[in-house]
Design an enzyme around this catalytic site. Structure first.
Site: not given
Ligand code: GUN
Length: 311
Positions: A53, A97, A120
């Site tokens: 990211k 995360q 998210d």
């Molecule tokens: N871990 C796996 N998928 C996601 C997601 O879409 N958002 C977040 N914050 N963590 C994740």
């Protein structure tokens, strides 16, 4: 393999270019778009996802602001980190995360994220707007899947979509999104999960199968109707190897399929960038009038799910 490939990598590249243009426009106005990430502990896949990211942000001109917290952090200290990001004006959007270490309360964390910074789309306000049919910020993987299908001319309207998995980040919001009364959606949706013993029977009837269980090889060739569209969204890891919920042999019967690498993953990351830039464009600092308006969910941002009159 006879199925056509749903190429998420090349579509994600185009979306990153769009986001980079939007980031450059903001920078020209003196606004530096910023995405925050909070990583708790040292789970290798989570650390890899967060690093990707940051690399994506650097590519498109979004600043990343990172907090790496120890696995044994207290709930109180984690909540303080969330509050710091809520009030940090450099952070237009952020994520914590997931999954968090088992000792921590994930729900309390998700509830505490400022909904306007919720990249998210998992805060109850944002999920609630999706339930109401007026989504503002969409969870990244569901939005990415719909974009990928739309870009390949696959319309969900009236088709039977079977979602395998009911998790918070993919299955549950995706089922809601696919059934919305909107162009690009309007699907007949079935959700199957661990509580459904005859899962394969449901999957066999699907025009479009979206596997989001995080269980390697769960969807096998015998479960798929010939010609069906199959999307592998759930992942698991064998060491550093990324595994798909969709068995490789499914490509021999499906009409369309996502590759194990370069399918849904890059689309999820591209949607994260799109949500981040959208939050920066509509933050109270940038544009007070646009807060909590439908503007954040416009056809410019989400061409696959046009925010026009319901059909
Ligand atoms: N871990 C796996 N998928 C996601 C997601 O879409 N958002 C977040 N914050 N963590 C994740």
């Amino acid at each position: 393999m006879t199925a056509k490939i749903l190429d998420g990598e090349s579509l994600a590249t185009k979306i990153r270019e769009e986001v980079a243009n939007q980031a450059a426009k903001l920078r020209a106005q003196g606004i530096i778009p910023g995405l925050g990430t909070i990583l708790v502990g040292d789970d290798p896949p989570s650390a890899r996802y967060v690093a990707m990211k940051h690399a994506d942000c650097a590519e498109v001109g979004i600043e990343s602001i990172h907090e790496h917290l120890p696995a044994d952090i207290t709930q109180g200290d984690l909540m303080s980190a969330v509050e710091r990001f809520n009030s940090d004006t450099r952070v237009h959007a952020y994520l914590v995360q997931l999954p968090l270490p088992a000792s921590l309360d994930e729900e309390e964390v998700l509830l505490s994220v400022d909904p306007a910074k919720d990249v998210d789309g998992l805060h109850p306000v944002n999920l609630g707007l999706l339930v109401m049919g007026h989504p503002r910020v969409l969870p990244c993987t569901p939005a990415g899947i719909l974009e990928l299908l739309s870009a390949n001319g696959i319309d969900l309207a009236g088709r039977h979509v079977v979602v395998v998995g009911r998790g918070l980040t993919i299955g549950r919001p995706l089922a809601l999104l696919a059934a919305l009364k909107r162009p690009g959606c309007n699907a007949a949706v079935t959700v199957v999960h661990t509580g459904v013993p005859d899962m394969a029977e449901h999957v066999r009837r699907a025009d479009i199968v979206i596997a989001a269980a995080g269980h390697a090889g769960l969807v096998t060739r015998d479960m798929v109707k010939p010609g069906a569209v199959v999307v592998g969204a759930g992942t698991s890891w064998e060491g550093r190897k990324l595994l798909s919920d969709v068995d490789e042999a499914v490509g021999e019967v499906a009409g369309w399929i996502t590759p194990r690498i370069g399918g849904v993953g890059p689309m999820t990351r591209a949607m994260l960038l799109r949500n981040a830039i959208s939050a920066a464009m509509h933050s109270s600092a940038t544009n007070p009038d646009a807060m909590y308006s439908d503007a954040m969910y416009s056809d410019a941002m989400y061409p696959a799910i046009v925010d026009s009159k319901a059909t």
